[in-house]
Scaffold this motif. Structure first.
Motif, PDB file in Angstrom:
ATOM      1  N   ASP A 261       0.827  -1.209   0.000  1.00 30.93           N
ATOM      2  CA  ASP A 261       0.000   0.000   0.000  1.00 30.93           C
ATOM      3  C   ASP A 261       0.859   1.255   0.000  1.00 30.93           C
ATOM      4  OD1 ASP A 261      -2.274  -1.562   0.044  1.00 30.93           O
ATOM      5  OD2 ASP A 261      -2.547  -1.413   2.216  1.00 30.93           O
ATOM      6  N   LEU A 262       1.928   1.240   0.778  1.00 33.01           N
ATOM      7  CA  LEU A 262       2.824   2.390   0.857  1.00 33.01           C
ATOM      8  C   LEU A 262       3.477   2.653  -0.503  1.00 33.01           C
ATOM      9  CD1 LEU A 262       5.197   3.055   3.828  1.00 33.01           C
ATOM     10  CD2 LEU A 262       6.016   3.336   1.511  1.00 33.01           C
ATOM     11  N   GLU A 263       3.954   1.596  -1.138  1.00 33.07           N
ATOM     12  CA  GLU A 263       4.627   1.769  -2.425  1.00 33.07           C
ATOM     13  C   GLU A 263       3.652   2.190  -3.521  1.00 33.07           C
ATOM     14  OE1 GLU A 263       6.734  -1.937  -2.898  1.00 33.07           O
ATOM     15  OE2 GLU A 263       8.567  -1.050  -2.074  1.00 33.07           O
ATOM     16  N   ALA A 264       2.367   1.866  -3.325  1.00 29.63           N
ATOM     17  CA  ALA A 264       1.353   2.268  -4.296  1.00 29.63           C
ATOM     18  C   ALA A 264       0.799   3.660  -4.005  1.00 29.63           C
ATOM     19  CB  ALA A 264       0.218   1.254  -4.313  1.00 29.63           C
ATOM     20  N   GLY A 265       1.273   4.298  -2.922  1.00 27.99           N
ATOM     21  CA  GLY A 265       0.776   5.612  -2.562  1.00 27.99           C
ATOM     22  C   GLY A 265      -0.581   5.584  -1.894  1.00 27.99           C
ATOM     23  N   GLY A 266      -0.937   4.447  -1.286  1.00 31.31           N
ATOM     24  CA  GLY A 266      -2.247   4.306  -0.667  1.00 31.31           C
ATOM     25  C   GLY A 266      -2.245   4.586   0.821  1.00 31.31           C
ATOM     26  N   ARG A 267      -3.416   4.418   1.426  1.00 32.72           N
ATOM     27  CA  ARG A 267      -3.543   4.568   2.869  1.00 32.72           C
ATOM     28  C   ARG A 267      -2.958   3.334   3.556  1.00 32.72           C
ATOM     29  NH1 ARG A 267      -9.643   5.891   4.203  1.00 32.72           N
ATOM     30  NH2 ARG A 267      -8.760   6.466   6.233  1.00 32.72           N
ATOM     31  N   ILE A 268      -2.447   3.509   4.747  1.00 31.97           N
ATOM     32  CA  ILE A 268      -1.820   2.402   5.469  1.00 31.97           C
ATOM     33  C   ILE A 268      -2.344   2.350   6.910  1.00 31.97           C
ATOM     34  CG2 ILE A 268       0.278   2.381   4.063  1.00 31.97           C
ATOM     35  CD1 ILE A 268       1.672   3.967   6.280  1.00 31.97           C
ATOM     36  N   GLU A 269      -2.191   1.181   7.538  1.00 25.47           N
ATOM     37  CA  GLU A 269      -2.678   0.960   8.902  1.00 25.47           C
ATOM     38  C   GLU A 269      -1.586   1.276   9.929  1.00 25.47           C
ATOM     39  OE1 GLU A 269      -6.025  -2.473   8.372  1.00 25.47           O
ATOM     40  OE2 GLU A 269      -3.957  -3.140   8.199  1.00 25.47           O
ATOM     41  N   ALA A 270      -1.022   2.469   9.814  1.00 25.32           N
ATOM     42  CA  ALA A 270       0.100   2.834  10.670  1.00 25.32           C
ATOM     43  C   ALA A 270      -0.280   2.850  12.144  1.00 25.32           C
ATOM     44  CB  ALA A 270       0.646   4.200  10.253  1.00 25.32           C
ATOM     45  N   ASP A 271      -1.355   3.516  12.481  1.00 22.71           N
ATOM     46  CA  ASP A 271      -1.746   3.641  13.886  1.00 22.71           C
ATOM     47  C   ASP A 271      -2.157   2.295  14.465  1.00 22.71           C
ATOM     48  OD1 ASP A 271      -1.753   6.696  14.395  1.00 22.71           O
ATOM     49  OD2 ASP A 271      -2.861   6.489  12.534  1.00 22.71           O
ATOM     50  N   HIS A 272      -2.900   1.533  13.699  1.00 21.78           N
ATOM     51  CA  HIS A 272      -3.510   0.305  14.184  1.00 21.78           C
ATOM     52  C   HIS A 272      -2.483  -0.792  14.460  1.00 21.78           C
ATOM     53  CE1 HIS A 272      -7.180  -1.864  14.958  1.00 21.78           C
ATOM     54  NE2 HIS A 272      -6.845  -2.847  14.147  1.00 21.78           N
ATOM     55  N   ILE A 273      -1.411  -0.823  13.683  1.00 16.14           N
ATOM     56  CA  ILE A 273      -0.379  -1.854  13.860  1.00 16.14           C
ATOM     57  C   ILE A 273       0.861  -1.268  14.532  1.00 16.14           C
ATOM     58  CG2 ILE A 273       1.059  -3.575  12.731  1.00 16.14           C
ATOM     59  CD1 ILE A 273      -1.954  -4.122  12.511  1.00 16.14           C
ATOM     60  N   LEU A 274       1.512  -0.341  13.863  1.00 14.51           N
ATOM     61  CA  LEU A 274       2.783   0.184  14.358  1.00 14.51           C
ATOM     62  C   LEU A 274       2.588   1.060  15.593  1.00 14.51           C
ATOM     63  CD1 LEU A 274       4.361   1.104  10.914  1.00 14.51           C
ATOM     64  CD2 LEU A 274       4.672  -0.998  12.231  1.00 14.51           C
ATOM     65  N   GLU A 302       2.584   9.437   5.606  1.00 18.55           N
ATOM     66  CA  GLU A 302       1.210   9.927   5.535  1.00 18.55           C
ATOM     67  C   GLU A 302       1.175  11.442   5.340  1.00 18.55           C
ATOM     68  OE1 GLU A 302      -1.247   6.590   8.132  1.00 18.55           O
ATOM     69  OE2 GLU A 302      -0.605   8.446   9.108  1.00 18.55           O
ATOM     70  N   GLN A 303       2.074  12.152   6.022  1.00 20.11           N
ATOM     71  CA  GLN A 303       2.146  13.604   5.844  1.00 20.11           C
ATOM     72  C   GLN A 303       2.485  13.950   4.388  1.00 20.11           C
ATOM     73  OE1 GLN A 303       1.587  16.180   8.061  1.00 20.11           O
ATOM     74  NE2 GLN A 303       0.818  14.633   9.493  1.00 20.11           N
ATOM     75  N   ARG A 304       3.440  13.243   3.855  1.00 18.63           N
ATOM     76  CA  ARG A 304       3.854  13.510   2.477  1.00 18.63           C
ATOM     77  C   ARG A 304       2.738  13.160   1.494  1.00 18.63           C
ATOM     78  NH1 ARG A 304       9.109  10.827  -0.539  1.00 18.63           N
ATOM     79  NH2 ARG A 304       9.342  12.421  -2.164  1.00 18.63           N
ATOM     80  N   ARG A 305       2.069  12.053   1.748  1.00 20.24           N
ATOM     81  CA  ARG A 305       0.953  11.640   0.893  1.00 20.24           C
ATOM     82  C   ARG A 305      -0.163  12.674   0.929  1.00 20.24           C
ATOM     83  NH1 ARG A 305      -3.946   9.048   1.523  1.00 20.24           N
ATOM     84  NH2 ARG A 305      -4.576   7.727  -0.239  1.00 20.24           N
ATOM     85  N   ASP A 306      -0.527  13.115   2.145  1.00 20.96           N
ATOM     86  CA  ASP A 306      -1.611  14.094   2.276  1.00 20.96           C
ATOM     87  C   ASP A 306      -1.269  15.425   1.606  1.00 20.96           C
ATOM     88  OD1 ASP A 306      -2.971  12.191   3.681  1.00 20.96           O
ATOM     89  OD2 ASP A 306      -2.618  13.081   5.655  1.00 20.96           O
ATOM     90  N   ALA A 307       0.027  15.729   1.538  1.00 19.62           N
ATOM     91  CA  ALA A 307       0.460  16.965   0.891  1.00 19.62           C
ATOM     92  C   ALA A 307       0.604  16.835  -0.619  1.00 19.62           C
ATOM     93  CB  ALA A 307       1.791  17.426   1.487  1.00 19.62           C
TER      94      ALA A 307
END
Length: 314
Positions: A261-274, A302-307
């Motif tokens: 998901d990260l490499e595809a530029g998608g949303r990721i489950e950062a909070d839920h897992i990491l 996520e900051q970079r993606r949102d920007a």
């Protein structure tokens, strides 16, 4: 059994369709575009364990009423808040919620919203995708679902669901009395895989072939096991041996969905897992600099993606 499936994507469509075939009364809570697709084409499953085209009862949010024995929750963790809003009108006394999300933090959130007695624990292991034509494509022989009461009771509703799954083709479903142990085991190996593959941007074999890669992954695994122990869930010796071997396999090719998901530029489950593991590591006094680095990496992404600053593919 009356079952409401939130969504009719890869997991919801596959498990819901198989339950339909087994005789359950299944409906799918979907958005308008997916509803139109289902009404036009039916629910289409393409699988090594049998193809199917099934009539699908598709509901929009405003049509949901509290008529359900079970709600199957198959969303991504970052959509949990919206999922809770969507299923709230379907909840009634005696309705059970079976989430098959990654991680553990959703359990407390669902229990707070609907009461601990309404929530089951669940794990899914399946590789499937929702194709652009609306078909649910099952990609390999993974078709496993594990579920149970959080308190370990083999309750009537769990027995009834197990009986229903036993009649379903294309699913291997198991009712267990230790679902939280199983969920902690999955989190320990998924968290290790996510920390390694996200930080290092490589699959497990590529990491293992790199200088110090095996020791790095083993160190993360040991720390995640220590977090589980601190929460009352020791990892079995067989589990540790299995995943030490996986992370030492120089020919392995395992990569997490978070990395994809990260490499595809998608949303990721950062909070839920990491983020969850980082919080628990801090609370348990487990060294957490690797957890902190992985979580920071994911949140900066996520900051970079949102920007809108991710690199574009040519």
């Amino acid at each position: 059994m009356r079952i409401l499936v939130l969504g009719a994507g890869a997991l919801g469509g596959y498990f819901g369709g198989r339950l339909q075939q087994a005789g359950a009364q299944v409906a799918y809570l979907v958005r308008p575009r997916r509803r139109e697709q289902l009404l036009r084409d039916g629910l289409v499953i393409e699988s090594p364990f049998g193809n199917a085209r099934l009539p699908a009862r598709a509901l929009l949010a405003e049509e949901v009423t509290p008529d359900w024995d079970l709600i199957l929750l198959t969303c991504k963790a970052y959509d949990l808040a919206d999922a809770i809003t969507a299923i709230r009108p379907a909840m009634a006394r005696g309705t059970a919620v079976l989430p098959v999300l990654n991680g553990l933090s959703h359990i407390d959130r669902l229990a707070a919203e609907f009461g601990a007695g309404a929530v089951l624990g669940g794990l899914a292991k399946i590789q499937a995708t929702l194709a652009s034509d609306g078909a649910v494509r099952h990609l390999n022989d993974w078709r496993w679902l594990t579920f149970g009461e959080l308190d370990g009771e083999m309750s009537p509703r769990v027995r009834a669901l197990a009986s229903l799954f036993a009649r379903a083709d294309g699913i291997v479903a198991t009712a267990v009395t230790d679902i939280l142990q199983r969920m902690w085991e999955k989190l320990a190996h998924l968290g290790t895989s996510a920390i390694g593959t996200v930080l290092l941007r490589a699959n497990t074999g590529e990491i293992a072939r790199s200088p110090g890669g095996i020791a790095f992954m083993h160190r993360v695994l040991e720390r995640n096991a220590a977090i589980a122990v601190a929460n009352g869930y020791p990892m079995p010796d067989s589990f540790m041996a299995e995943f030490r071997a996986l992370f030492a396999d120089t020919k392995g090719g395992y990569a997490t969905s978070m990395l994809r998901d990260l490499e595809a530029g998608g949303r990721i489950e950062a909070d839920h897992i990491l983020g969850f593991l980082l919080d628990r590591a801090r609370a348990a006094g487990v060294p957490h600099e690797l957890h902190e680095a992985a979580f920071l990496h994911a949140k900066a992404y996520e900051q970079r993606r949102d920007a809108g600053r991710l690199p574009t593919r040519s």
